[in-house]
Structure formats: C-alpha cells, structure tokens
Design an enzyme around this catalytic site. Structure first.
Site, PDB file in Angstrom:
ATOM      1  CG  ASP A   1       8.914 -11.749  11.754  1.00  0.00           C
ATOM      2  OD1 ASP A   1       7.890 -12.447  11.620  1.00  0.00           O
ATOM      3  OD2 ASP A   1      10.056 -12.231  11.873  1.00  0.00           O
TER       4      ASP A   1
ATOM      5  CG  ASP B   1       8.732 -15.228  15.772  1.00  0.00           C
ATOM      6  OD1 ASP B   1       9.211 -14.640  14.787  1.00  0.00           O
ATOM      7  OD2 ASP B   1       8.563 -14.662  16.877  1.00  0.00           O
TER       8      ASP B   1
ATOM      9  CB  SER C   1      -0.952   0.095   1.201  1.00  0.00           C
ATOM     10  OG  SER C   1      -1.780  -1.031   1.264  1.00  0.00           O
TER      11      SER C   1
END
Length: 788
Positions: free
Chosen positions: A312, A315, A240
């Site tokens: 992130d 995991d 975006s």
C-alpha cells in the site's frame, strides 16, 4: 479495360505504400553522433542484437531500432502522465487527461530531472538512447497510426522517460481502486461487513518467506480510476510470478531463473527485447517503450526480473475546509492555504481546458478532476512516488550494470515506488529477492484501506522504515525464492505490511511444486510456468458442493456435479469443469454481495484483489453477514440457499448458452483472448491492428494467469496475463528461453507483428540468443554508419 488498369495501378500503389511502411531490417543507413560503425543483427523473431564499440553507440542504435518498431507506443506512453492524450484523441480522452495531469507525475518528474547528475553514465546513455529515437522520428517512416490520428511529431526528452516511469508506477497501485469502496461499505453497513473481506491480511496464509460520513460518496473515485485504467490505450501492470531455483534444487547444480510479469494485454505488447554487446558490457533485456534500461534482463553473469509487491503506497485523506473560506483547510496546527496549480489541457478540435488543482500537505485534491465527487468533502491523495525523491533512472541503470549482488541490492534500494519484488539469480549460485519501496507505518489501529482523517494528524505517517527492514530472502536454506503477489511474512517486529495482495492460489501452487522436486531443469520449469491448475479452486468446489442442498437436483444437475467432483483444477481448453465452476462462482458472488453493494460497486469489487481474495474463504463461513439479502424483508437467507440458487441458475444459464450436451461446455469456447490495438476498437480497422481472437487456456490465479472479468454473458474475455515468459538457465545460458504474447514489432506490416502469438497461446518458447555465430547465421544485417 481502363477500370482493370486503374485497379492494377491502385494495387501496385498500395503494395508500394505498405512496403514503404515496413521496418528496415537489412542494408545500411547513417546516424548522426555515432562514433563508430555499429551492426544490428535482427534474428528470426525480429530481436535486434546490437554490436557496438561503445555503449553510447549501442544506446543510440537501440533508440533508433526501438523507435522504428514502437514509435506509436512510445508516443502514447509519454502522453498519459502529463495529460496529453486529448491532443490526439479529442474529448474522449479528457477524463483520463484531467486525472493524470492532476495527480502531479509531470511535476515530480521535473523535480527529479533538476536533481540529476548530468555527468553520470545513466544520464549520458539515456541521452544517447533519446538521440536514436529522435533521429528515427525525423528521418524514418511515419507510423500509419500517426497518419490516421494526426500526430504532430515532437522530439523525445528525458522528461518523457520519467513520465513513462511515472505512469508505470501508478498502474501498479491498487489503493485507488479499493480504499474508497471499502470506506463506503463501512459507512453504510458497519465494520462487521468488512471482516469477511480479509482486509487485514487474514486470507494470506501462504506468505512469502523472508530470512460516520455520508454513504456512497467515495466510490466514485474507485469507479472513475478503474474505468480510466481499463480504457487506457496502454494497459496497467497487474500481478506476476517469478521463482529462482538455487544450485541444490537444479539437476545441473546451476541457478534457473523464471519470470512472467502479468500486464493487461494490448497490441503492441508491453516489452521490446534487445541484446546489446560492447567490449565492456553485454545485456539481453526487455524494454518498456521510451525507456533506456530494461526492467527484465540477463547476461552470462546474472538475471533479474520483477513481480508486483502489491504494498500500500497510496493513502487517501479527507480534508476539512475552513467554514467561511474554502481556500483554506484544517491541519493539526491550524488552517493552511491550499497550494494552487493550474494546467492547460489541449483538446483536439475543441477549446483548451484549464484544470485547477488544489494541493494539501498530503497531496492533490481528487475532487477537482473526478466527476460526481462532491466538493464539500475534499479528498487528498498521498502517493509515495510523487512524495519521495525519484531515483528510478539510476535504479534501472544500476540493475542493468551491477557487478555483484551488493551493487544490485543497492540499486533496488533506490526505488521508492512502485513497490516491486525484484528477483535475482546468478552464475555463481546466488538466488535472492528484495522488495523495493519506501515503506512506512501509521499509529496503531489506523486502517489504511479506508479513507483517513486529514485534519487531526492522528492518521498521518508516523515512521518511515529503513530499506534494510523491507522483506527479502537471500540464498535461503530451502533452496529457492519465489513471488506471486502474495503477502510477505511479518517485518519490523512482527508487523504485517498492509497491501492489496492477491489470493494464495498461485503462491501455494508454486511453493508446493518447488518443494516437491530437487532436480529441476529448463524443460520442467517451462511446463511449470505454463501450469493451468488451481488446487485452491478444487477445495473451493468441494466447499460449494458441501453447502449445496442436493435433494431437488435434476438429472443434468447431477451430471454437472459429477464433472465438478472429478475435477483436478485444470483450466485447459478442452476442460468442461472450469466453465461450470466460473459460472457458479460468479452467480454465488452476485447473489451474495450485489444486494449490499449495488450493481456498479459489485462489478468494481469483482475487479480488485479483494474480490478474488474472498472467494475461497467467505464460502467457508456459514455465519457470514453477507449471506442475507437485505432487499428481502422479514427473510434471512442462508449459505445453503444462496449457494443452491446460484448452482441451479448456473446450470440453466449454461444450457441456454452452450446447449444440453454438457461434454461440449469446453473452457476454450468461453475463454478467449484478443490483443487489441487502440485503433482496433474501430470495427473497420480491427482486422489490420488486432491480433486474435484465440481460444485460451489458463484462468484467474493459476500460474498461467490469463485473467478475465465476470459478466452475465458467460464469455470470459482475457484482459491480460504473462507479458513475457522467460527462463534463464545458467547451465546453458546461450539457449535461454522467452516468448512474447504477440511479437516484437508494433508495425502491423512487419512479419514480426504477431509471429509469436500462436506459440505463446500454446505454451511454446523461442531462444534468447547470445551466441554470435548462431545470431549471424539466423539474422538479417543492418549496418549503422557515422554520418559524415
């Protein structure tokens, strides 16, 4: 004669059936639970402007009109997270269902709903919205897709709303596509091969300012999840752009807000626009199917939108089973029993499938629902969305009902996942962005882009960050805020937050354009949001040419080089240079990386942010370890050899594909877009359900980010791009602009199914109307009355 009469009767019957299927845009109808008469004006592009005496009535009306346009889309979206696509599509959707049923979105939704305050406004308005959907489900026209596929109607509940938000959150994530691939590369070739991939953020120089295992084992996770998202009937969120120009940078001294979230293309398009007006509340918003509060919206006081943070928040942990008992796994304090969860997946025209999911302290074991992933090395997925409290409903309500920047920021803080850059501008002159997400840290040296050790505890999360440490910018001195999915500056005492950030191309272009001008207006912003130029591609082209051995060039090759040398980085339909550039780039990547990765992993690599990141940087490294082709013995290939071979092969391929006349190698001939409906994959139904194809401008990582995947064919089929382009000018807020990729309606028999497609492709806009007199003059009128 009898045959002619029969044909006429059938034609009349077909026309009557089609007319019956069209949405109702005028007249009147009755709704249960409506307190007072409510009026819906459908403007010239089918956007409903809902005038109600209370917000509950407005939400009930919204649910009804949203369902009459997008019930099929709502049905698909609510089925993904709980693993219920196989009920309507059969075994072809079983892999998708096993995966999503396994990762636990539905269970997380149930926990969140159990904690809800049933007296809160967010809950009551959500129930009113669902009431409107369900009344249409019961009394409205059945969508043609329901009849073709055989969907059994079932009421929508608040759990469906949460499951839709859950799928949306998962589609933002990139770790599931990236970490397993990188782990296999490291295990097979060593850490040196990761250095040129920029996995520590080395390539993100344009940053958003803020005031030994078995090899080739894990990539099946990446391949499986990527294939599922690519083949999903509802496309994933990808990237975006957004920027908000402050008073000192605009011609009028008022804020101008721009946003274009990048999402995979589909038909119907992602967003449904609606304008709600009550005595105490007004909002013009873009709504996801089946959700009650908009994620993009504005009114006369403020505007907001989003881009993907790309942080992130997933995991992967390799767990270790007990040697003589696979019902237990190792933890830092000893062995623990796996939690077992069983789920039943119903499959159309087949027997039910029982899914058994093992769950560790980190999360569900992936091996149980991904094919070809060995069971002896169990891999668990730890995901912020299912681990942290889910407050997304309250957050979405708060964003759409904020009274000031403090209210708004507090609502952003409620979003643990997905990670979003929430962009903001208001009539008082404030501009800001805040990164949402529950951020955390590991021990020094832990690389979260690789599969982690689940048994020792040394790779576990060690610290959760307070929201106040999330990246942000509030009324910065440089006069604007922006985001293009690039890496933010360091936080928490110099910590660069790990993520899957996209190349700096768009960020560099956006910030460079904004810095150079201080008299922005709506028209100038509209040209910028449709900008098709990449300065980074021009630099990359120069580096490719500099590395080229140009001694044996043919006449045609010299002509091709001449086109590239004069290229300004534009990717317009008539341009020739981007056709040459992208073919050369693809072959350079293929000749550099495919020998180590193999064909499947190389194609996977091309589709993730790392594959895009590497282009502009690895080409500059003459000593990169990747230049050497490991399949050629006793020979060490150089950068010049790889770049030169790629160039020669590119010219030959383009001559075979497009002819000898280089001036006819136009970008629009090879870069096309077709908005595909899930049923449009059936050849006989393609013409009814799909929109396009169109020759398309734009490219990967220009502001007008109409992105595609590389292939040997040399045709670049646009996978997605701006899901809307919105410009809100607080100097003229009643005439703010928007455009959708196809149209408002998901009903193929509505005139609003595709009436914006050509405008969108040409970079044009239409009004987001707020003025009631103008709305009435240009609209049809549907009156909703309380059912007696």
């Amino acid at each position: 004669m009898a045959l002619l009469v029969l044909i006429v009767i059938l034609a009349i019957g077909l026309c009557a059936y089609i007319f019956h299927l069209k949405p109702k845009y005028e007249g009147s109808l009755e709704l249960k639970n409506l307190e007072k008469e409510t009026t819906v004006y459908f403007d010239d592009f089918g956007v409903p402007h809902i005038y109600a005496d209370s917000e509950k009535d407005a939400m009930r009306a919204l649910g009804y009109v949203h369902a009459q346009e997008r019930l099929w889309q709502m049905e698909l979206l609510r089925r993904i997270a709980p693993g219920r696509l196989s009920e309507i599509f059969g075994g072809v959707a079983l892999k998708n269902d096993k995966f999503f049923a396994g990762i636990g979105i539905e269970e997380a939704s149930a926990k969140a709903i159990a904690r809800l305050d049933k007296n809160s406004e967010s809950y009551k308005l959500t129930q009113a919205y669902l009431d409107g959907i369900n009344q249409y489900l019961e009394e409205g026209v059945t969508p043609i897709e329901f009849s073709l596929v055989g969907v059994k109607k079932q009421k929508f509940t608040i759990k469906d709303v949460y499951n839709i938000f859950g799928y949306m959150s998962f589609s933002f994530a990139m770790a599931q596509k990236t970490d397993p691939l990188l782990t296999d590369i490291k295990n097979k070739y060593g850490a040196a091969y990761l250095k040129d991939l920029g996995i520590e953020g080395e390539f993100n120089n344009t940053r958003i300012k803020i005031s030994k295992e078995k090899t080739e084992e894990y990539t099946e996770i990446s391949k499986s999840i990527t294939a599922m998202l690519d083949q999903s009937p509802i496309p994933p969120f990808v990237g975006s752009n957004s920027w908000v120009v402050g008073p000192h940078k605009s011609k009028t001294g008022k804020v101008i807000f721009a946003n274009d979230p990048h999402i995979g293309f589909s038909q119907p398009a992602t967003w449904y626009e609606a304008h709600i007006v009550t005595p105490k509340h007004e909002l013009y918003g873009c709504y996801l199917a089946g959700t009650p509060f908009p994620l993009l919206a504005h009114n006369r006081d403020y505007a907001y939108g989003l881009t993907m943070f790309e942080n992130d928040d997933i995991d992967f942990y390799q767990e270790k089973n007990k040697a003589d008992d696979t019902s237990q796994y190792q933890t830092p304090t000893g062995f623990s029993e796996y939690e077992i969860r069983k789920k039943t997946i119903k499959v159309k025209d087949s027997s039910d499938v029982i899914l058994t999911v093992k769950i560790t302290r980190h999360g569900p074991i992936m091996n149980d629902f991904i094919d070809r992933l060995e069971k002896k090395n169990p891999i668990a997925m730890s995901w912020t969305y299912t681990r942290e409290p889910i407050l997304i409903l309250d957050a979405a309500y708060g964003l759409s009902h904020a009274k000031n920047t403090t209210d708004f920021k507090k609502s952003v803080s409620l979003i643990a996942a997905p990670g979003l850059n929430v962009m903001y501008g208001d009539a008082k002159g404030n501009v800001a962005w805040w990164a949402s997400g529950k951020l955390y840290r590991h021990n020094e040296g832990v690389n979260t882009h690789l599969i982690l050790d689940g048994s020792s505890g040394k790779d576990d999360i060690t610290k959760f960050l307070d929201f106040e440490k999330n990246p942000l910018a509030e009324n910065p001195e440089w006069g604007y805020v922006y985001s293009a999915n690039n890496q933010p500056e360091a936080i928490d005492n110099g910590y660069l937050y790990p993520g899957y950030y996209l190349p700096e191309d768009r960020a560099k272009r956006i910030s460079g354009i904004l810095d150079a001008k201080s008299d922005w207006d709506k028209e100038a912003i509209s040209k910028m949001i449709y900008d098709n130029t990449s300065n980074v591609a021009v630099e990359t082209t120069k580096n490719l040419i500099a590395a080229l051995d140009n001694k044996p060039l043919s006449y045609n090759e010299k002509e091709v080089l001449g086109v590239l040398k004069s290229w300004k980085g534009t990717t317009n339909i008539e341009d020739v240079a981007p056709t040459i550039y992208n073919k050369w780039i693809y072959l350079y990547l293929k000749n550099t990386f495919e020998d180590e990765m193999g064909k499947d992993n190389f194609n996977l690599f091309l589709g993730i942010s790392l594959g895009k990141q590497v282009i502009a940087n690895q080409i500059k490294n003459e000593n990169s370890i990747w230049w050497d082709n490991i399949k050629t013995k006793n020979v060490k290939e150089t950068r010049t050899e790889v770049v030169s071979k790629s160039f020669h092969d590119a010219v030959i391929a383009l001559q075979n594909q497009l002819g000898e006349n280089i001036s006819e190698w136009n970008w629009g001939k090879v870069h096309t877009v077709e908005h595909e409906h899930p049923l449009g994959k059936v050849k006989a139904l393609r013409g009814l359900f799909n929109v396009g194809p169109f020759n398309s401008p734009g490219s990967n990582e220009v502001i007008n980010n109409l992105f595609f995947g590389f292939n040997d064919e040399g045709k670049y089929y646009t996978k997605g791009g701006p899901s809307t382009r919105r410009i809100v000018d607080f100097a003229d807020v009643e005439n703010s602009w928007s455009i959708l990729p196809t149209g408002q309606s998901g009903n193929p028999f509505s005139k609003h199914y595709s009436d914006q497609a050509e405008m969108y492709n040409e970079g044009k806009f239409r009004k987001m109307k707020l003025n009631k007199d103008e709305i009435i003059k240009t609209s049809t009128k549907l009156v909703l009355k309380p059912k007696k």
